[in-house]
Every structure is written in structure tokens, then in C-alpha cells.
Design an enzyme around this catalytic site. Sequence first.
Site, PDB file in Angstrom:
ATOM      1  N   ASN A  15       0.864  -1.186   0.000  1.00 42.91           N
ATOM      2  CA  ASN A  15       0.000   0.000   0.000  1.00 42.91           C
ATOM      3  C   ASN A  15       0.896   1.231   0.000  1.00 42.91           C
ATOM      4  OD1 ASN A  15      -1.782   2.064   0.490  1.00 42.91           O
ATOM      5  ND2 ASN A  15      -2.324   1.412   2.575  1.00 42.91           N
ATOM      6  N   LYS A  34       0.061   4.251  -0.266  1.00 44.08           N
ATOM      7  CA  LYS A  34      -0.587   5.450   0.295  1.00 44.08           C
ATOM      8  C   LYS A  34      -0.397   6.628  -0.678  1.00 44.08           C
ATOM      9  CE  LYS A  34      -0.037   3.314   4.747  1.00 44.08           C
ATOM     10  NZ  LYS A  34       0.037   3.420   6.191  1.00 44.08           N
ATOM     11  N   HIS A  83      -9.397   1.239   5.118  1.00 43.52           N
ATOM     12  CA  HIS A  83      -8.106   1.461   5.784  1.00 43.52           C
ATOM     13  C   HIS A  83      -8.293   2.456   6.928  1.00 43.52           C
ATOM     14  CE1 HIS A  83      -3.972   2.673   6.514  1.00 43.52           C
ATOM     15  NE2 HIS A  83      -3.630   1.542   5.929  1.00 43.52           N
ATOM     16  N   GLU A 108      -6.652   4.921   7.838  1.00 39.95           N
ATOM     17  CA  GLU A 108      -6.467   6.326   7.446  1.00 39.95           C
ATOM     18  C   GLU A 108      -7.720   6.878   6.751  1.00 39.95           C
ATOM     19  OE1 GLU A 108      -2.772   5.595   5.415  1.00 39.95           O
ATOM     20  OE2 GLU A 108      -1.868   5.124   7.353  1.00 39.95           O
ATOM     21  N   GLU A 153      -4.929  -4.652  10.903  1.00 40.16           N
ATOM     22  CA  GLU A 153      -3.907  -3.618  11.063  1.00 40.16           C
ATOM     23  C   GLU A 153      -4.163  -2.847  12.355  1.00 40.16           C
ATOM     24  OE1 GLU A 153      -2.170  -2.478   6.927  1.00 40.16           O
ATOM     25  OE2 GLU A 153      -3.861  -1.177   7.351  1.00 40.16           O
ATOM     26  N   GLY A 189       2.804   2.674  10.652  1.00 38.21           N
ATOM     27  CA  GLY A 189       3.737   3.772  10.408  1.00 38.21           C
ATOM     28  C   GLY A 189       4.487   4.243  11.638  1.00 38.21           C
ATOM     29  N   SER A 211       3.821  -1.716  10.385  1.00 34.52           N
ATOM     30  CA  SER A 211       5.278  -1.742  10.559  1.00 34.52           C
ATOM     31  C   SER A 211       5.883  -3.101  10.227  1.00 34.52           C
ATOM     32  CB  SER A 211       5.663  -1.284  11.970  1.00 34.52           C
ATOM     33  OG  SER A 211       5.229   0.051  12.185  1.00 34.52           O
TER      34      SER A 211
HETATM   35  P1  13P Z   1       3.249   0.675   7.608  1.00 39.02           P
HETATM   36  O1  13P Z   1       3.753  -0.628   7.009  1.00 39.02           O
HETATM   37  O2  13P Z   1       3.949   1.867   7.058  1.00 39.02           O
HETATM   38  O3  13P Z   1       3.186   0.608   9.089  1.00 39.02           O
HETATM   39  O4  13P Z   1       1.732   0.829   7.088  1.00 39.02           O
HETATM   40  C1  13P Z   1       0.864  -0.251   7.226  1.00 39.02           C
HETATM   41  C2  13P Z   1      -0.362   0.044   6.470  1.00 39.02           C
HETATM   42  O5  13P Z   1      -1.118   0.932   6.818  1.00 39.02           O
HETATM   43  C3  13P Z   1      -0.639  -0.761   5.272  1.00 39.02           C
HETATM   44  O6  13P Z   1      -1.935  -0.550   4.811  1.00 39.02           O
END
Ligand code: 13P
Length: 245
Positions: free
Chosen positions: A8, A10, A95, A97, A167, A173, A207
Site C-alpha cells: 500500500n 498510500k 483502511h 487512514e 492492522e 507507520g 510496521s
Molecule cells: P506501515 O507498514 O507503514 O506501518 O503501514 C501499514 C499500512 O497501513 C498498510 O496498509
Amino acid sequence: MKRICAGNWKMFKTATEARAYAQRFAELLPSIPEHVEIVLCPPFTALQAVRGVLAGTRVKLGAQNMYWESSGAFTGEISAPMLLDLGVEYVILGHSERRHYFGETDEDVRRKTAAALQAGLTPIVAVGESLGIRDAGTALEHVVAQTRAALAGLDATAVANVVLAYEPVWAIGTGRNCDAAEANTIMHAMRIAVDGLAGVPILYGGSMKPENVAHYAAQPDIDGGLVGGASLDPDSFARLAQGAA
Ligand code: 13P
């Protein structure tokens, strides 16, 4: 056992940057065992560029969101038929976010999931608890409720075509990945609590790195990863996918 490794991106990478990534990733692809399904989820604006380089390879294309209507006066939105026309096969929905910054509700995620399945896209439905919920000891109840809400009204055949992603929000992140055995415990409990999840792939996200992926891959209820930061560099993502095998 099939594995899924989804990157992903983003809101990172222009179409030009995405093309360069895809060219390097194509060189690395033979180093990744075939039973690992690779899904790249660039921004909408880079889907075509990635497809242009990787069409004909086993890399699958995914989007990061979509709207539930197939067309209409919905300025700024993207529909399932538009994605399918670009060769997209997967779409990340719900997601954290999207939920946090853009106010997506469980009901939005349910509508999008149903629309994606109806159109023939594979939804990667993301669920996860915040730190507050985890500290309160109700993480499992929370993710089960999110999962049930996303899948509400679907029959068993439809549910069998879903991919889930667990997640934990506090692990996204932050560099603070969830202990693999702990993640597995939640994911196993989700499978038991929600009807139809027995054979559904569940990915871990938060992560995940080439350095820690082996711990997740060794767990019985973890079928792969949904990877943010570590998917942004082609060499890193290829190493992670090798570790996921
Ligand atoms: P990170 O791997 O940067 O922690 O992000 C995970 C994520 O949100 C994947 O959709």
C-alpha cells in the site's frame, strides 16, 4: 499455502516515480517464490504507469479506495468499473487512514465491499483497533464488530472472495509492530467469531519489515502482509515478499 503480499503506497509516488519502481521490481520478481501473490496498490494516478511496465507479469494491481456507485455525479470519486478497466483486481477498503482522516464509517465500508464484490474486484478489508481500545482490553470485540459490519448482508460465496487485513492502528507507520503471536491470537479469534472466515486470507499490517516478516509468516492464521512504508522501495518490498514465503 498461498501467501499474499500487498504493498500500500498510500499517497506516495508520482506516475513517473511509479514507473521507475515497477521497472526495478520487474527485475526482482524472479527472486520471489511463485506462491506469494504480489499486489501493488499505487495511487490512482500511477495505476496506468505500473500496469504499463508490469502487464504480463504475475504482479496484480490494487487500488487504495473506491466509491460504491458505478457512475454518476460524484465529483472526485472513482468507481469499480473504472478500476477494472485499468486492469485492477484488488481494492483496499476501510483502511484506518480512510476511517480516521476521511470519516469513513462501517456502513461506508460495507457498501464499498459489496460493490467491489459485485463488480468482480477482490476487496482487502482493513480492520484494527486504536491504542485506547487495545489498552481497554476490547481489541478483539472491536475488530470482530468492524469485520461483521463490513461483511453484513453478504452470502457465504461472496465472503469467500474477500481478503481481510488486521492492522492495529497503533502499529501503522510507527515502527512499533504488533508481536506476531499476539496478532495471530486476534486473527485466529476473528476467524472463529465471524461466519465464513475459515478459508479467507487474513493479512497482517503495521510496521511490517523485511526484518520481522518471518515471525508473521510462521504464524498459522497469518496469510501475508499489507505493507506500507517497507513497500515503497522495490528492493525492500521484494526482500519482504521473499520472507513472507
Ligand atoms: P506501515 O507498514 O507503514 O506501518 O503501514 C501499514 C499500512 O497501513 C498498510 O496498509
